[in-house]
Design a protein around this motif. Structure first.
Motif, PDB file in Angstrom:
ATOM      1  N   ILE A   7       0.837  -1.193   0.000  1.00  0.00           N
ATOM      2  CA  ILE A   7       0.000   0.000   0.000  1.00  0.00           C
ATOM      3  C   ILE A   7       0.879   1.252   0.000  1.00  0.00           C
ATOM      4  CG2 ILE A   7      -1.878   1.227   1.150  1.00  0.00           C
ATOM      5  CD1 ILE A   7      -2.600  -1.370   2.573  1.00  0.00           C
ATOM      6  N   TYR A   8       0.656   2.114  -0.954  1.00  0.00           N
ATOM      7  CA  TYR A   8       1.351   3.400  -1.034  1.00  0.00           C
ATOM      8  C   TYR A   8       1.171   4.150   0.285  1.00  0.00           C
ATOM      9  CZ  TYR A   8       1.778   8.360  -2.473  1.00  0.00           C
ATOM     10  OH  TYR A   8       2.091   9.691  -2.574  1.00  0.00           O
ATOM     11  N   ALA A   9       2.278   4.613   0.867  1.00  0.00           N
ATOM     12  CA  ALA A   9       2.238   5.216   2.196  1.00  0.00           C
ATOM     13  C   ALA A   9       2.750   6.654   2.153  1.00  0.00           C
ATOM     14  CB  ALA A   9       3.063   4.389   3.178  1.00  0.00           C
ATOM     15  N   TYR A  10       1.852   7.545   1.776  1.00  0.00           N
ATOM     16  CA  TYR A  10       2.185   8.969   1.730  1.00  0.00           C
ATOM     17  C   TYR A  10       0.893   9.725   1.439  1.00  0.00           C
ATOM     18  CZ  TYR A  10       5.338  12.992   0.815  1.00  0.00           C
ATOM     19  OH  TYR A  10       6.022  14.181   0.858  1.00  0.00           O
ATOM     20  N   ARG A  11       1.003  11.033   1.385  1.00  0.00           N
ATOM     21  CA  ARG A  11      -0.147  11.870   1.024  1.00  0.00           C
ATOM     22  C   ARG A  11      -0.479  11.706  -0.461  1.00  0.00           C
ATOM     23  NH1 ARG A  11       2.621  15.908  -1.648  1.00  0.00           N
ATOM     24  NH2 ARG A  11       4.648  16.511  -0.766  1.00  0.00           N
ATOM     25  N   PRO A  12      -1.653  12.203  -0.899  1.00  0.00           N
ATOM     26  CA  PRO A  12      -1.989  12.128  -2.333  1.00  0.00           C
ATOM     27  C   PRO A  12      -0.948  12.864  -3.174  1.00  0.00           C
ATOM     28  CG  PRO A  12      -3.919  12.747  -1.040  1.00  0.00           C
ATOM     29  CD  PRO A  12      -2.746  12.801  -0.107  1.00  0.00           C
ATOM     30  N   ASP A  13      -0.248  12.139  -4.028  1.00  0.00           N
ATOM     31  CA  ASP A  13       0.816  12.712  -4.843  1.00  0.00           C
ATOM     32  C   ASP A  13       1.081  11.734  -5.981  1.00  0.00           C
ATOM     33  OD1 ASP A  13       3.448  13.219  -5.919  1.00  0.00           O
ATOM     34  OD2 ASP A  13       3.874  14.482  -4.179  1.00  0.00           O
ATOM     35  N   ASP A  14       0.652  12.081  -7.182  1.00  0.00           N
ATOM     36  CA  ASP A  14       0.768  11.165  -8.313  1.00  0.00           C
ATOM     37  C   ASP A  14       2.217  10.797  -8.608  1.00  0.00           C
ATOM     38  OD1 ASP A  14      -1.954  11.157  -8.601  1.00  0.00           O
ATOM     39  OD2 ASP A  14      -2.003  12.637 -10.218  1.00  0.00           O
ATOM     40  N   THR A  15       3.126  11.763  -8.451  1.00  0.00           N
ATOM     41  CA  THR A  15       4.534  11.496  -8.735  1.00  0.00           C
ATOM     42  C   THR A  15       5.113  10.502  -7.734  1.00  0.00           C
ATOM     43  OG1 THR A  15       4.822  13.706  -9.686  1.00  0.00           O
ATOM     44  CG2 THR A  15       6.815  12.534  -9.003  1.00  0.00           C
ATOM     45  N   ALA A  16       4.798  10.698  -6.463  1.00  0.00           N
ATOM     46  CA  ALA A  16       5.306   9.793  -5.428  1.00  0.00           C
ATOM     47  C   ALA A  16       4.693   8.403  -5.562  1.00  0.00           C
ATOM     48  CB  ALA A  16       5.016  10.371  -4.044  1.00  0.00           C
ATOM     49  N   LEU A  17       3.414   8.330  -5.951  1.00  0.00           N
ATOM     50  CA  LEU A  17       2.776   7.033  -6.173  1.00  0.00           C
ATOM     51  C   LEU A  17       3.435   6.310  -7.342  1.00  0.00           C
ATOM     52  CD1 LEU A  17       0.602   4.884  -5.780  1.00  0.00           C
ATOM     53  CD2 LEU A  17      -0.973   6.323  -7.107  1.00  0.00           C
TER      54      LEU A  17
ATOM     55  N   GLU B 173      13.841  13.121  -1.213  1.00  0.00           N
ATOM     56  CA  GLU B 173      12.867  12.503  -2.109  1.00  0.00           C
ATOM     57  C   GLU B 173      12.365  11.248  -1.400  1.00  0.00           C
ATOM     58  OE1 GLU B 173      13.169  11.699  -6.685  1.00  0.00           O
ATOM     59  OE2 GLU B 173      13.946   9.923  -5.616  1.00  0.00           O
ATOM     60  N   TYR B 174      11.059  11.200  -1.136  1.00  0.00           N
ATOM     61  CA  TYR B 174      10.521  10.157  -0.262  1.00  0.00           C
ATOM     62  C   TYR B 174       9.668   9.155  -1.044  1.00  0.00           C
ATOM     63  CZ  TYR B 174       7.492   7.871   3.107  1.00  0.00           C
ATOM     64  OH  TYR B 174       6.800   6.931   3.818  1.00  0.00           O
ATOM     65  N   THR B 175       9.859   7.870  -0.710  1.00  0.00           N
ATOM     66  CA  THR B 175       9.073   6.786  -1.296  1.00  0.00           C
ATOM     67  C   THR B 175       8.643   5.862  -0.165  1.00  0.00           C
ATOM     68  OG1 THR B 175      10.529   6.915  -3.230  1.00  0.00           O
ATOM     69  CG2 THR B 175       8.992   5.073  -3.134  1.00  0.00           C
ATOM     70  N   GLY B 176       7.328   5.702   0.042  1.00  0.00           N
ATOM     71  CA  GLY B 176       6.859   4.962   1.206  1.00  0.00           C
ATOM     72  C   GLY B 176       5.912   3.823   0.881  1.00  0.00           C
ATOM     73  N   LEU B 177       5.977   2.777   1.711  1.00  0.00           N
ATOM     74  CA  LEU B 177       5.158   1.586   1.530  1.00  0.00           C
ATOM     75  C   LEU B 177       4.703   1.045   2.877  1.00  0.00           C
ATOM     76  CD1 LEU B 177       4.341  -0.514  -0.784  1.00  0.00           C
ATOM     77  CD2 LEU B 177       6.201  -1.910   0.126  1.00  0.00           C
ATOM     78  N   ALA B 178       3.426   0.716   2.972  1.00  0.00           N
ATOM     79  CA  ALA B 178       2.913  -0.059   4.095  1.00  0.00           C
ATOM     80  C   ALA B 178       2.680  -1.475   3.600  1.00  0.00           C
ATOM     81  CB  ALA B 178       1.617   0.542   4.622  1.00  0.00           C
ATOM     82  N   MET B 179       3.385  -2.441   4.199  1.00  0.00           N
ATOM     83  CA  MET B 179       3.161  -3.851   3.862  1.00  0.00           C
ATOM     84  C   MET B 179       2.093  -4.380   4.802  1.00  0.00           C
ATOM     85  SD  MET B 179       4.895  -5.416   1.382  1.00  0.00           S
ATOM     86  CE  MET B 179       5.343  -7.097   1.800  1.00  0.00           C
ATOM     87  N   GLU B 180       0.946  -4.730   4.238  1.00  0.00           N
ATOM     88  CA  GLU B 180      -0.213  -5.152   5.033  1.00  0.00           C
ATOM     89  C   GLU B 180      -0.463  -6.634   4.797  1.00  0.00           C
ATOM     90  OE1 GLU B 180      -2.826  -5.036   7.713  1.00  0.00           O
ATOM     91  OE2 GLU B 180      -2.572  -2.970   7.043  1.00  0.00           O
ATOM     92  N   TYR B 181      -0.076  -7.468   5.770  1.00  0.00           N
ATOM     93  CA  TYR B 181      -0.204  -8.909   5.633  1.00  0.00           C
ATOM     94  C   TYR B 181      -1.567  -9.383   6.151  1.00  0.00           C
ATOM     95  CZ  TYR B 181       4.911  -8.915   5.091  1.00  0.00           C
ATOM     96  OH  TYR B 181       6.202  -8.700   4.666  1.00  0.00           O
ATOM     97  N   GLY B 182      -2.249 -10.172   5.334  1.00  0.00           N
ATOM     98  CA  GLY B 182      -3.546 -10.689   5.726  1.00  0.00           C
ATOM     99  C   GLY B 182      -3.452 -11.807   6.746  1.00  0.00           C
ATOM    100  N   THR B 183      -4.496 -11.910   7.561  1.00  0.00           N
ATOM    101  CA  THR B 183      -4.556 -12.939   8.606  1.00  0.00           C
ATOM    102  C   THR B 183      -5.879 -13.697   8.547  1.00  0.00           C
ATOM    103  OG1 THR B 183      -5.315 -11.189  10.111  1.00  0.00           O
ATOM    104  CG2 THR B 183      -2.976 -11.802  10.214  1.00  0.00           C
ATOM    105  N   GLN B 184      -6.951 -13.037   8.938  1.00  0.00           N
ATOM    106  CA  GLN B 184      -8.286 -13.640   8.982  1.00  0.00           C
ATOM    107  C   GLN B 184      -9.255 -12.795   8.151  1.00  0.00           C
ATOM    108  OE1 GLN B 184      -9.320 -13.740  13.156  1.00  0.00           O
ATOM    109  NE2 GLN B 184      -7.915 -15.422  13.614  1.00  0.00           N
ATOM    110  N   PRO B 185     -10.450 -13.318   7.849  1.00  0.00           N
ATOM    111  CA  PRO B 185     -11.454 -12.508   7.154  1.00  0.00           C
ATOM    112  C   PRO B 185     -11.755 -11.213   7.921  1.00  0.00           C
ATOM    113  CG  PRO B 185     -12.110 -14.810   7.138  1.00  0.00           C
ATOM    114  CD  PRO B 185     -10.905 -14.709   8.035  1.00  0.00           C
ATOM    115  N   LEU B 186     -12.090 -10.162   7.178  1.00  0.00           N
ATOM    116  CA  LEU B 186     -12.255  -8.846   7.756  1.00  0.00           C
ATOM    117  C   LEU B 186     -13.274  -8.812   8.886  1.00  0.00           C
ATOM    118  CD1 LEU B 186     -11.518  -5.833   7.657  1.00  0.00           C
ATOM    119  CD2 LEU B 186     -13.305  -5.537   5.914  1.00  0.00           C
TER     120      LEU B 186
END
Length: 368
Positions: A242-252, A292-305
């Protein structure tokens, strides 16, 4: 492939000891920021920061765990796996050759990690706590009116909830949609201090400490990447990027160049996560504006939501009702940990493989 065996733990104290031992074995110094409270078993709590690489490195990669406390079981395992591979082709050796400094931040929220809570000792969701709190109460914080409408169903007077309570909550969800329910619950709220996903009214200890860490370690580099490790959302074992930053098309676009076109975003609806407020990465614009910042949230699944959401509700209800029986407390706490940590060899190996790959990709991009 890095083996996951031996990298995961059954408690915060065990995880911290393993992380510190791995740093010592790799000859990496650790800076420990002591938490003011003790852990569940009376152990010391700290945000531990290990840095590999020159202080004046132009490129820095941060990898952090336990923003949401109990999610640290997975994040710590990934960090220890990175430290354990000291081969010439391993992650740490690759970072050294590339001249990329690596900053491993173990347990952003050590209290929640130790006590099997998602929140800090202030009952605050650290990833909703990055607001401008100056000028309060005159300056208003975001108001989640949808959460106001369902709070009494989410945290009823008794647990387990009555069938009538659950039917009313389900009727609201059917009327407004499942995604609206998820957003109402998880987006962040600032009006109910004993509620779910409370963003706080002031910076938490973890907020303040992380800010100091960034001032010391990431305020002079030219390029900065950050991988923050999470669990509890998505298919079991899958690490959503998951992209981890504010709305920014260039950073995404930059994040997708580093970690692949599968990088999702809460801003375009491609992520399993709802749009959230008070996100932690906001601090980058304040403390690391030179990079120059590049961010990521790694979100690992576990159980149904729905199971994860029920576990979240139960654990918050428990914190609000300290008089609950010991049997109910044990049941809720284990249900809660299982919602954020799948204690199987196969799941752990999936977590490590994806985490190591993302870290290697970040180093390659920073080196380039």
């Amino acid at each position: 492939m890095t083996s996951a065996e031996g990298c995961f733990s059954q408690s915060y104290a065990e995880a911290r000891a393993g992380f510190l031992a791995a740093c010592e074995a790799a000859h990496i110094p650790v800076q420990s920021h002591a938490h003011p409270l003790l852990g569940r078993d009376g152990e010391a709590l700290a945000m531990d920061v290990a840095r590999l690489g020159a202080r004046d490195a132009a490129a820095v990669l941060m990898i952090s765990s336990a923003c949401h406390g109990v999610e640290g079981f997975a994040g710590s395992g990934v960090q220890r796996a990175l430290l354990a591979d000291r081969s010439e082709s391993g992650f740490m050796a690759s970072a050294r050759r590339a001249g990329v400094a690596v900053l491993l931040i173990h347990a952003l929220n050590p209290y929640g990690f130790s006590w099997w809570r998602r929140v800090t000792h202030e009952n605050v969701d650290l990833n909703r706590n990055w607001q401008d709190f100056s000028g309060l109460p005159q300056r208003s914080l975001p108001h989640n009116t949808a959460y106001d409408a369902i709070q009494h169903w989410l945290l009823p007077a008794q647990w387990p909830p009555t069938a009538e309570n659950e039917a009313e909550l389900a009727a609201w969800a059917q009327q407004h949609g499942a995604r609206t329910l998820q957003t109402a619950l998880t987006a962040g709220q600032y009006a109910h201090p004993q509620g779910l996903f409370f963003g706080g009214h002031r910076p938490t200890w973890s907020h303040q400490t992380l800010r100091h860490v960034l001032q010391e370690h990431a305020s002079r580099c030219q390029r900065l990447s950050w991988i923050d490790l999470h669990t509890g959302l998505g298919p079991s074992g899958h690490g959503e990027r998951i992209y981890a930053y504010r709305p920014d098309d260039t950073a995404l676009a930059r994040a997708r160049m580093v970690w692949g076109p599968e990088v999702t975003s809460i801003y375009d609806g491609s992520s399993a996560s709802a749009v959230l407020t008070g996100l932690m990465w906001n601090v980058v614009d304040e403390e690391c504006m030179q990079a120059e910042y590049t961010g990521l949230a790694m979100e690992y699944g576990t159980q149904p939501l729905d199971q994860v959401m029920l576990a979240l509700r139960a654990e918050q209800w428990l914190d609000n009702h300290p008089q609950a029986s010991a049997e109910l407390r044990r049941s809720i706490k284990h249900q809660f940990r299982d919602a954020f940590y799948t204690d199987t060899s196969a799941w752990k190996q999936q977590i490590v493989d994806q985490g190591v790959q993302a870290a290697q990709q970040a180093v390659a991009a920073l080196a380039g």
